[in-house]
Enzyme design. Structure first.
Site, PDB file in Angstrom:
ATOM      1  N   GLY A   7      41.229  35.319  26.412  1.00  0.00           N
ATOM      2  CA  GLY A   7      40.927  36.442  27.292  1.00  0.00           C
ATOM      3  C   GLY A   7      42.090  36.757  28.201  1.00  0.00           C
ATOM      4  CB  ALA A  10      41.525  40.061  36.504  1.00  0.00           C
ATOM      5  CE  LYS A 180      31.446  34.120  41.448  1.00  0.00           C
ATOM      6  NZ  LYS A 180      32.307  33.953  40.278  1.00  0.00           N
ATOM      7  CG  ASN A 184      28.900  37.189  40.903  1.00  0.00           C
ATOM      8  OD1 ASN A 184      29.873  37.336  41.634  1.00  0.00           O
ATOM      9  ND2 ASN A 184      28.942  36.451  39.812  1.00  0.00           N
ATOM     10  CG  ASN A 198      33.843  42.953  47.440  1.00  0.00           C
ATOM     11  OD1 ASN A 198      33.452  43.807  46.640  1.00  0.00           O
ATOM     12  ND2 ASN A 198      34.303  41.780  47.041  1.00  0.00           N
ATOM     13  CB  SER A 247      33.817  41.810  38.196  1.00  0.00           C
ATOM     14  OG  SER A 247      32.496  41.355  38.467  1.00  0.00           O
ATOM     15  CD  GLU A 259      30.800  40.028  33.341  1.00  0.00           C
ATOM     16  OE1 GLU A 259      30.907  39.048  32.586  1.00  0.00           O
ATOM     17  OE2 GLU A 259      31.368  40.104  34.451  1.00  0.00           O
TER      18      GLU A 259
END
Length: 300
Positions: A7, A10, A180, A184, A198, A247, A259
Site C-alpha cells: 500500500g 499516506a 481506535k 474515528n 478536525n 481520512s 471506510e
C-alpha cells in the site's frame, strides 16, 4: 533483510520513511508501476509540519518478495479482498502487521494460516501529496498488539521508536481496534459530512454540540471505555490534529468510497449485538452512504 509495505498511500509511505531513516531496507508494494518508478527515481520525500523536507531511499515494486522479514499491510479495508490471496502465497512463518481502520478486518485476518499476526493502530497524521511525497501532519503514537505468534517477530517495529514515532505495545488487539474505531467515530463522519478540518469540530459551536451528543451516545453504548475516553481527550485530539483532513473527508474530496462501513458500520453492528442504539451515529452513517450514492451517480 527486507520489510515490505503493501500500500503506497499516506500511512504506507510515512511508515516506509521511518524504516529507511533507521537504515532498514524497505519496499513499497504498489499495484501501480508508475508509483514504483517514481519511488525508484525520486526517492521518498517526507515533509514535516514546518515545511522541512527529507528524502529517503525506498524501493518500489509490484511484487511481494518470496521471504520478506516482515510484511505490513497498509491498504484501506476495501482493498484487503485483493490482498488476502497474495498473502496466502507467502510462507506461514512470515509475520504480518495489519494497519487498517475499523474492526471488520480483525477476524478476517485471523483466518489466514500465518503463525505471527499483529494489528496496529496509527494515531499520527499523514497525507499523501503524490506518488513519492508524504506529509507528516501530526506526531502520534503507533500502537501495536500481537494477536498470535511471537512478539519478537515484530522487533523491527521497535527500532522505529523515536520522537517522531512513539511505539506503544498493547495486550488486547481487538480492544485496541475498538478504541481506535471509537476515536474515528468521533471525528471522521462529522468532518466528512461538514467538510471541515478536525479542529473546527471544537471551534464551531454547532459542530461542537453534535460532537458532545455523539460522545454521550457512544459512551452509553460502550460504558466500559468511558474512563479511557473522557470528553477532554476527544477535544485534545481535535486540537492536536486541528489542521488535519480526516481520512473519511479525504476520501470524499477525492471521489473515493469511504471506510464508513468498516469504521462506523462495525461500531453500529457491535452496539446492536449488545442491544444498544447510537441514533446520532446511525444518522451520520446513513447520510454518508446517501452522499456516496449521490456523488457516484448510482440510482440504486
Amino acid at each position: 533483510m527486507t520489510v515490505q509495505i503493501i500500500g503506497g498511500g499516506a500511512v504506507g509511505l510515512l511508515m516506509a520513511s521511518f524504516f529507511s531513516e533507521k537504515n532498514i531496507h524497505v519496499e513499497i508494494v504498489s499495484q501501480r508501476s508508475e508509483q514504483c518508478e517514481a519511488l525508484c527515481t525520486y526517492g521518498l520525500v517526507r515533509k514535516g509540519r514546518a515545511g522541512e523536507e527529507e528524502r529517503f531511499s525506498v524501493g518500489g515494486t509490484t511484487q511481494i518478495a518470496e521471504t520478506p522479514e516482515l510484511v505490513i499491510i497498509a491498504t484501506k479495508y476495501n482493498a484487503l479482498a485483493h490482498v488476502y490471496p497474495l498473502l496466502t502465497r507467502l510462507p506461514t512463518t512470515v509475520p504480518l502487521l495489519f494497519l487498517q481502520n475499523g474492526l471488520a478486518h480483525f477476524e478476517e485476518a485471523l483466518h489466514l494460516p500465518h503463525l505471527h499476526i499483529a494489528f496496529g493502530s496509527a494515531q499520527f497524521g499523514a497525507q499523501r501529496e503524490n506518488d513519492y511525497t508524504v506529509m507528516h501532519k501530526g506526531i502520534g503514537v503507533l500502537k501495536v498488539a500481537l494477536a498470535r505468534g511471537a512478539v519478537e517477530k515484530f522487533a523491527y517495529i521497535d527500532e522505529l521508536q523515536g520522537e517522531l514515532l512513539p511505539i506503544q505495545h498493547e495486550m488486547d488487539a481487538e480492544k485496541m481496534l475498538l478504541e481506535k474505531a471509537l476515536l474515528n467515530c468521533f471525528i471522521n463522519p462529522l468532518t466528512a459530512i461538514l467538510k471541515v478540518k478536525n479542529g473546527e469540530l471544537i471551534t464551531n459551536a454547532h459542530a461542537y454540540s453534535l460532537l458532545e451528543t455523539l460522545y454521550e451516545e457512544l459512551m452509553t453504548a460502550f460504558p466500559s471505555v468511558r474512563s479511557q475516553f473522557p470528553f477532554d481527550c476527544v477535544k485534545v485530539l481535535c486540537e492536536k490534529t486541528a489542521t488535519n483532513t480526516s481520512s473519511m473527508l479525504a476520501d470524499r474530496l477525492a471521489g473515493r468510497k469511504t471506510e464508513v462501513d468498516t469504521i462506523v458500520g462495525a461500531i453500529l453492528a457491535k452496539a446492536a449485538r449488545n442491544q444498544q442504539q447510537i441514533p446520532t451515529l446511525y444518522t451520520l452513517y446513513e447520510m454518508i452512504k446517501a452522499l456516496e450514492q449521490v456523488e457516484s451517480g448510482d440510482k440504486m
